[in-house]
Design a protein around this motif. Structure first.
Motif, PDB file in Angstrom:
ATOM      1  N   VAL A   1       0.699  -1.196   0.185  1.00 20.10           N
ATOM      2  CA  VAL A   1       0.047  -0.114   0.049  1.00 20.10           C
ATOM      3  C   VAL A   1       0.889   1.249  -0.093  1.00 20.10           C
ATOM      4  N   GLY A   2       1.891   1.072   0.979  1.00 19.71           N
ATOM      5  CA  GLY A   2       2.814   2.497   0.851  1.00 19.71           C
ATOM      6  C   GLY A   2       3.588   2.699  -0.521  1.00 19.71           C
ATOM      7  N   MET A   3       4.029   1.396  -1.008  1.00 14.05           N
ATOM      8  CA  MET A   3       4.636   1.684  -2.238  1.00 14.05           C
ATOM      9  C   MET A   3       3.885   2.078  -3.328  1.00 14.05           C
ATOM     10  N   SER A   4       2.689   1.647  -3.373  1.00 14.53           N
ATOM     11  CA  SER A   4       1.577   2.207  -4.367  1.00 14.53           C
ATOM     12  C   SER A   4       1.427   3.574  -4.338  1.00 14.53           C
ATOM     13  N   LYS A   5       1.239   4.103  -3.116  1.00 13.59           N
ATOM     14  CA  LYS A   5       0.973   5.424  -2.987  1.00 13.59           C
ATOM     15  C   LYS A   5       2.187   6.587  -3.378  1.00 13.59           C
TER      16      LYS A   5
ATOM     17  N   LEU B   1       4.503   3.303  -7.044  1.00 10.38           N
ATOM     18  CA  LEU B   1       3.952   2.160  -8.150  1.00 10.38           C
ATOM     19  C   LEU B   1       2.531   2.073  -7.837  1.00 10.38           C
ATOM     20  N   PRO B   2       1.557   3.007  -8.538  1.00 10.25           N
ATOM     21  CA  PRO B   2       0.125   2.619  -8.502  1.00 10.25           C
ATOM     22  C   PRO B   2      -0.318   1.240  -9.118  1.00 10.25           C
ATOM     23  N   GLY B   3      -1.194   0.755  -8.479  1.00 10.19           N
ATOM     24  CA  GLY B   3      -1.429  -0.636  -9.068  1.00 10.19           C
ATOM     25  C   GLY B   3      -1.004  -1.403  -7.965  1.00 10.19           C
ATOM     26  N   VAL B   4       0.087  -1.465  -7.410  1.00  4.03           N
ATOM     27  CA  VAL B   4       0.574  -2.386  -6.554  1.00  4.03           C
ATOM     28  C   VAL B   4       0.038  -2.759  -5.345  1.00  4.03           C
ATOM     29  N   ASN B   5      -0.919  -1.854  -4.863  1.00 10.88           N
ATOM     30  CA  ASN B   5      -2.055  -2.204  -3.742  1.00 10.88           C
ATOM     31  C   ASN B   5      -3.023  -3.393  -4.292  1.00 10.88           C
TER      32      ASN B   5
ATOM     33  N   GLY C   1       9.316   3.341  -1.797  1.00  4.89           N
ATOM     34  CA  GLY C   1       8.715   4.036  -3.025  1.00  4.89           C
ATOM     35  C   GLY C   1       9.143   5.317  -3.412  1.00  4.89           C
ATOM     36  N   ARG C   2       9.492   5.998  -2.186  1.00  2.00           N
ATOM     37  CA  ARG C   2      10.242   7.564  -2.682  1.00  2.00           C
ATOM     38  C   ARG C   2      11.676   7.187  -3.135  1.00  2.00           C
ATOM     39  N   ILE C   3      12.437   6.274  -2.752  1.00  2.00           N
ATOM     40  CA  ILE C   3      13.845   5.842  -3.404  1.00  2.00           C
ATOM     41  C   ILE C   3      13.534   5.332  -4.827  1.00  2.00           C
ATOM     42  N   ILE C   4      12.268   4.501  -5.031  1.00  2.00           N
ATOM     43  CA  ILE C   4      12.263   3.993  -6.163  1.00  2.00           C
ATOM     44  C   ILE C   4      11.838   4.905  -7.310  1.00  2.00           C
TER      45      ILE C   4
ATOM     46  N   MET D   1      13.278   5.958 -11.520  1.00  5.68           N
ATOM     47  CA  MET D   1      12.287   5.723 -12.441  1.00  5.68           C
ATOM     48  C   MET D   1      11.912   6.684 -13.494  1.00  5.68           C
ATOM     49  N   ASP D   2      12.042   6.181 -14.903  1.00 10.64           N
ATOM     50  CA  ASP D   2      11.722   7.104 -15.922  1.00 10.64           C
ATOM     51  C   ASP D   2      10.278   7.159 -16.096  1.00 10.64           C
ATOM     52  N   GLN D   3       9.641   7.901 -16.977  1.00 13.40           N
ATOM     53  CA  GLN D   3       8.256   7.984 -17.400  1.00 13.40           C
ATOM     54  C   GLN D   3       7.663   6.454 -18.333  1.00 13.40           C
ATOM     55  N   ARG D   4       8.674   6.293 -19.176  1.00 17.26           N
ATOM     56  CA  ARG D   4       8.364   5.104 -20.221  1.00 17.26           C
ATOM     57  C   ARG D   4       8.085   3.872 -19.195  1.00 17.26           C
ATOM     58  N   PHE D   5       8.863   3.554 -18.155  1.00 20.41           N
ATOM     59  CA  PHE D   5       8.865   2.246 -17.366  1.00 20.41           C
ATOM     60  C   PHE D   5       7.740   2.408 -16.443  1.00 20.41           C
ATOM     61  N   PHE D   6       7.740   3.699 -15.879  1.00 18.83           N
ATOM     62  CA  PHE D   6       6.304   3.919 -14.943  1.00 18.83           C
ATOM     63  C   PHE D   6       4.872   3.635 -15.852  1.00 18.83           C
ATOM     64  N   ASP D   7       4.760   3.912 -17.021  1.00 14.51           N
ATOM     65  CA  ASP D   7       3.464   3.712 -17.753  1.00 14.51           C
ATOM     66  C   ASP D   7       3.459   2.306 -17.926  1.00 14.51           C
TER      67      ASP D   7
END
Length: 247
Positions: free
Chosen positions: A19-23, A26-30, A218-221, A225-231
């Protein structure tokens, strides 16, 4: 405090970290949290427990990304989200757990398909303007409905923010405000439906540190992280979540 096995507590702690990482990154990890909590707790209790931890995660996300939010983009969503939440309350009174999961799975797959189609069309027409009232109403209603019945509105609204071409930090900041408001609005309904109980609160008090650890990771990640990988990551995790709920 409810009596749970060691394995159940481990599953809940991992879910809280997700939950913390998704917020924070990485949205969706929750979706992982939804699955783990559903395995460790009864259906209604798991929904309430995840809801409270999502609110805690929203606080961390606001602290990290509030300056990057585009709040005007949320205004067209408000009426549709409220309608979706009310529809979800009615649905919960009649639908079984199995049908709830399957309905949400189908909705997520449809939303993913529409979003990918829109993104492909926009690549062929770079000057097109994303969004519109119909789009906001559709995503908002589906987001409100899915978040009320299973805390699964994240994937739907993730697709909306992707369709709106939000850069990574604007995505996270705008989503933080949106979900903080929506999750708080769900609390009275959840209490009325018996989803939120004293036992749920006690469990979550133990798990809050795990949410904090996930947010810090998540803040460290996100810094690396670049935009393409994020999407790509967001779309992939959303598809996996939809398939899990469906089958």
């Amino acid at each position: 405090m409810p009596e749970l096995s060691v394995l159940a507590w481990v599953a809940l702690a991992v879910g809280a970290m997700s939950v913390g990482m998704s917020k924070a990154a990485l949205p969706g990890v929750n979706t992982i949290a939804i699955a783990l909590f559903a395995a460790a707790l009864p259906a209604k209790q798991s929904t309430g427990a995840v809801l409270l931890l999502l609110i805690v995660g929203d606080v961390f996300a606001l602290l990290l990304y509030r300056r990057h939010a585009r709040l005007r983009a949320l205004l067209p969503l408000i009426p549709a989200v409220l309608v979706g939440i009310l529809a979800g309350v009615v649905f919960l009174n009649y639908a079984s757990d199995t049908w709830t999961k399957r309905v949400i799975g189908v909705i997520l797959l449809l939303v993913i398909g529409v979003t990918l189609w829109r993104r492909r069309r926009e690549r062929h027409d770079p000057d097109s303007v994303p969004g519109g009232r119909v789009m906001a109403a559709s995503y908002g209603a589906l987001g409100g409905f899915t978040t009320m019945v299973a805390n699964a509105g994240g994937p739907v609204m993730t697709m909306y923010f992707l369709a709106m071409r939000f850069p990574m930090k604007e995505f996270l900041g705008t989503a933080a405000y949106f979900f903080a408001a929506v999750n708080l609005a769900k609390v009275p309904f959840s209490i009325g439906l018996g989803i939120l109980t004293v036992d749920t609160v006690l469990i979550d008090l133990v798990l809050i540190p795990a949410v904090a650890v996930g947010a810090l990771l998540g803040r460290i990640i996100v810094r690396r992280m670049d935009q393409r990988f994020f999407d790509v990551f967001v779309i992939a995790v959303t598809i996996l979540g939809a398939v899990y709920l469906l089958f």
